[in-house]
Design a protein around this motif. Structure first.
Motif, short mmCIF file in Angstrom:
data_model
loop_
_atom_site.label_atom_id
_atom_site.label_comp_id
_atom_site.label_asym_id
_atom_site.label_seq_id
_atom_site.Cartn_x
_atom_site.Cartn_y
_atom_site.Cartn_z
N ASP A 1 0.83 -1.20 0.00
CA ASP A 1 0.00 0.00 0.00
C ASP A 1 0.87 1.26 0.00
N ASN A 2 1.92 1.27 0.84
CA ASN A 2 2.83 2.43 0.89
C ASN A 2 3.51 2.61 -0.45
N ALA A 3 4.00 1.51 -1.02
CA ALA A 3 4.74 1.59 -2.29
C ALA A 3 3.84 2.19 -3.38
N VAL A 4 2.59 1.70 -3.45
CA VAL A 4 1.66 2.21 -4.47
C VAL A 4 1.32 3.68 -4.18
N LYS A 5 1.15 3.97 -2.88
CA LYS A 5 0.74 5.31 -2.45
C LYS A 5 1.81 6.36 -2.75
N TYR A 6 3.07 6.00 -2.48
CA TYR A 6 4.14 7.02 -2.61
C TYR A 6 4.81 7.03 -3.99
N THR A 7 4.46 6.04 -4.86
CA THR A 7 5.07 6.03 -6.20
C THR A 7 4.21 6.87 -7.15
N SER B 1 9.66 -3.38 -3.74
CA SER B 1 10.50 -2.30 -4.29
C SER B 1 9.63 -1.37 -5.12
N ASP B 2 9.97 -0.11 -5.07
CA ASP B 2 9.23 0.84 -5.91
C ASP B 2 10.19 1.82 -6.56
N THR B 3 9.65 2.54 -7.54
CA THR B 3 10.48 3.52 -8.25
C THR B 3 10.08 4.93 -7.81
N ARG C 1 13.76 6.13 11.59
CA ARG C 1 12.65 6.87 12.20
C ARG C 1 11.29 6.55 11.58
N ILE C 2 11.28 6.11 10.31
CA ILE C 2 9.96 5.82 9.71
C ILE C 2 9.27 4.64 10.40
N PHE C 3 10.05 3.88 11.21
CA PHE C 3 9.43 2.77 11.94
C PHE C 3 8.90 3.22 13.31
N PHE D 1 3.86 7.40 14.28
CA PHE D 1 3.44 8.73 13.79
C PHE D 1 4.53 9.48 13.05
N TYR D 2 5.67 8.82 12.80
CA TYR D 2 6.72 9.55 12.08
C TYR D 2 6.44 9.48 10.58
N ARG D 3 6.49 10.62 9.94
CA ARG D 3 6.34 10.67 8.49
C ARG D 3 7.39 11.60 7.94
N VAL D 4 7.88 11.25 6.76
CA VAL D 4 8.91 12.11 6.14
C VAL D 4 8.24 13.41 5.71
N ASP D 5 7.10 13.28 5.05
CA ASP D 5 6.38 14.48 4.60
C ASP D 5 4.98 14.39 5.21
N GLY E 1 -3.97 9.62 3.21
CA GLY E 1 -4.75 8.77 4.11
C GLY E 1 -3.90 7.97 5.08
N GLY E 2 -2.60 8.30 5.16
CA GLY E 2 -1.70 7.55 6.05
C GLY E 2 -1.94 7.91 7.51
N THR E 3 -1.71 6.93 8.38
CA THR E 3 -1.87 7.20 9.82
C THR E 3 -0.52 7.37 10.50
N GLY E 4 0.53 7.00 9.81
CA GLY E 4 1.86 7.06 10.43
C GLY E 4 2.09 5.88 11.36
N LEU E 5 1.19 4.89 11.30
CA LEU E 5 1.33 3.72 12.19
C LEU E 5 1.55 2.43 11.41
N GLY E 6 1.55 2.54 10.07
CA GLY E 6 1.68 1.34 9.24
C GLY E 6 3.00 0.62 9.47
N LEU E 7 4.11 1.34 9.34
CA LEU E 7 5.42 0.68 9.48
C LEU E 7 5.69 0.19 10.91
N PRO E 8 5.30 0.97 11.97
CA PRO E 8 5.48 0.40 13.32
C PRO E 8 4.72 -0.91 13.50
P1 ADP Z 1 1.85 6.31 6.62
O1 ADP Z 1 0.54 5.85 7.08
O2 ADP Z 1 2.08 7.77 6.79
O3 ADP Z 1 2.24 5.78 5.31
P2 ADP Z 1 3.84 4.49 7.60
O4 ADP Z 1 4.24 4.15 8.97
O5 ADP Z 1 3.34 3.39 6.75
O6 ADP Z 1 2.82 5.69 7.73
O7 ADP Z 1 5.08 5.15 6.88
C1 ADP Z 1 5.82 6.15 7.54
C2 ADP Z 1 6.45 7.09 6.56
O8 ADP Z 1 7.46 6.42 5.80
C3 ADP Z 1 5.50 7.62 5.53
O9 ADP Z 1 4.80 8.73 6.00
C4 ADP Z 1 6.44 7.99 4.41
O10 ADP Z 1 6.99 9.27 4.62
C5 ADP Z 1 7.56 6.96 4.50
N1 ADP Z 1 7.37 5.86 3.54
C6 ADP Z 1 6.88 4.64 3.77
N2 ADP Z 1 6.91 3.87 2.67
C7 ADP Z 1 7.47 4.61 1.71
C8 ADP Z 1 7.80 4.39 0.33
N3 ADP Z 1 7.55 3.21 -0.26
N4 ADP Z 1 8.37 5.40 -0.35
C9 ADP Z 1 8.63 6.57 0.24
N5 ADP Z 1 8.36 6.85 1.54
C10 ADP Z 1 7.78 5.90 2.26
#
Ligand code: ADP
Length: 432
Positions: free
Chosen positions: A334-340, A362-364, A375-377, A380-384, A392-399
């Protein structure tokens, strides 16, 4: 609060240590004193029985007949006695024990010339007459323990021993115990303070994490709640209008409600995971097959976003919780599709790597700078932030993904650089 708890813990350590020291110290002192006294008393008893044996040899010529000898010494000062007074000891009298004979409160025989100055002889005689056993007496220069008995002709015989050595030993013992105890107490207090710090620091960390989690969660919920409220107020202002006429507001409310539902669901998952209340029901499953199915389900979403989604999944058996592993794969895909961006590509792979099984997504897309990799793990941490929330991200997916990987005995890591896409790898133990 933690400073006080740390001080309190240290105080407790110190109190317990002091109590232990006092018990051990008192026991050591009492035992050693008893041993010393037993030894002194036994030597006095032995000496007294030796003196008694000397006394039964009522031969005035015997060197062990003390009264007669001493008196005859006194009477005949010029008597060419070849016995030194010190020699006239009953047999078996050890060198540190002396005996004296007294009459009417006066010393009449003191062969070892013991310095009895200041010793109250009358009290000793009264004690002996009353049948008292040992008496500790103090003279001008020494302390003695004396065992007294009435002798013939109104005289008294006393055997004694100086207590100076015993007193010195006990004083040294008290000093050693005191100094050692004080040093031990100081060390234990310092050690206790350090230990209390170490004990409390994980509690402190987890409490801080908990506090941050709650405050972040409240903060996350504020935006959707505010949006729902604002749109609701707008709708209330146009009560005569149809739903169609206010479709934007209705849709915004629905989107925010969805977001809140997802957020609350994720929060609950993590809260339960923290408490250890989340059950993991393991079964043997083919991760490759499960991931292929998931990719098929996500395909329409990827197509809608204009992102190519490919799957290269080999059969790979793992022992795991089907629902949780699907959730983990879904977060990554979902993240890969969302951020690509549209026109980009996402590739999902499952393959065996020795005894392990690797799932890589993997994504491009835009990639992630190295400083964000760990930190992305975090929760609530998000890069942007604004972009992630918009998507629609919650910032809790990767944790959650990390927790699922770890609870299955695996790990998750990211390999990425800005502009070069991102590859997330989950390594799980393969089923034998
Ligand atoms: P979110 O719900 O915001 O996606 P996640 O915990 O899943 O929360 O991801 C945390 C942050 O990691 C995201 O906000 C995003 O900035 C970064 N991230 C995760 N997956 C990718 C990806 N495939 N490409 C770029 N950035 C990503």
């Amino acid at each position: 609060m933690f400073k006080r708890a740390r001080l309190q813990l240290t105080a407790w350590y110190a109190c317990v240590f002091t109590a232990i020291l006092l018990v051990i110290g008192t026991l050591a002192y009492v035992t050693i004193r008893r041993d010393l006294d037993d030894e002194i008393n036994a030597s006095l008893e032995a000496a007294m029985s030796g003196v008694e044996q000397g006394l039964v040899q009522l031969d005035p010529r015997s060197p062990f007949f003390p009264f007669a000898r001493e008196r005859s010494d006194d009477e005949h000062d010029d008597d060419s006695d070849d016995h030194e007074p010190g020699d006239r000891q009953p047999p078996g009298l050890s060198s540190d024990v002396f005996y004296v004979t007294t009459l009417n409160g006066k010393v009449i025989a003191n062969p070892r010339r013991v310095d009895l100055e200041g010793v109250d002889i009358e009290t000793l005689e009264e004690g002996a007459a009353d049948g008292e056993k040992y008496t500790d007496v103090s003279g001008e220069h020494h302390r003695f323990r004396i065992l007294s008995q009435p002798g013939p002709e109104g005289m008294y015989v006393h055997v004694g021993r100086a207590l100076d050595a015993r007193d010195r030993q006990l004083r040294t013992l008290v000093m050693v115990l005191g100094v050692g105890g004080l040093a031990g107490l100081t060390l234990s207090t310092v050690g206790g303070f350090w230990l209390a710090g170490r004990t409390l620091s994980p509690i402190k960390r987890s409490l801080e994490m908990q506090r941050r989690f709650v405050s972040d969660a409240s903060h996350e919920l504020r935006t959707p709640i505010a949006t729902v409220k604002a749109n609701n107020e707008l709708l209330l202002r146009h009560q005569g209008q149809t739903v169609e006429e206010n479709l934007d507001q209705v849709e915004a409310i629905a989107t925010e409600a969805d977001h809140m539902a997802r957020l609350v669901g994720d929060l609950l998952t993590l809260a339960r995971a923290d408490e250890g209340r989340l059950e993991i029901e393991k079964e043997r499953l083919d991760l490759g097959e499960m991931v292929s199915e998931l990719v098929r389900d996500v395909q329409p979403l990827a197509e809608a976003r204009g992102v190519g989604l490919a799957c290269e999944a080999a059969a790979a058996l793992v022992d795991g919780d089907r629902a949780r592993l699907r959730q983990l794969a879904l977060v990554l895909v979902d993240n890969a599709v969302k951020y690509t961006p549209p026109g980009g590509k996402v590739t999902v792979r499952v393959r065996r790597a020795g005894r392990k099984v690797d799932l890589t997504v993997s994504d491009t897309g835009p990639g992630i700078a190295p400083e964000h990799h760990e930190r992305i793990f975090e929760r609530f941490y998000r890069v942007d932030t604004s972009r992630a929330r918009r998507d629609g991200g919650t910032g809790l997916g990767l944790p959650i993904a990390r927790w699922i990987a770890e609870v299955h005995g695996g790990q998750i890591h990211v390999d990425s650089a800005p502009g070069r896409g991102a590859t997330f790898t989950v390594r799980l133990p393969g089923a034998p």
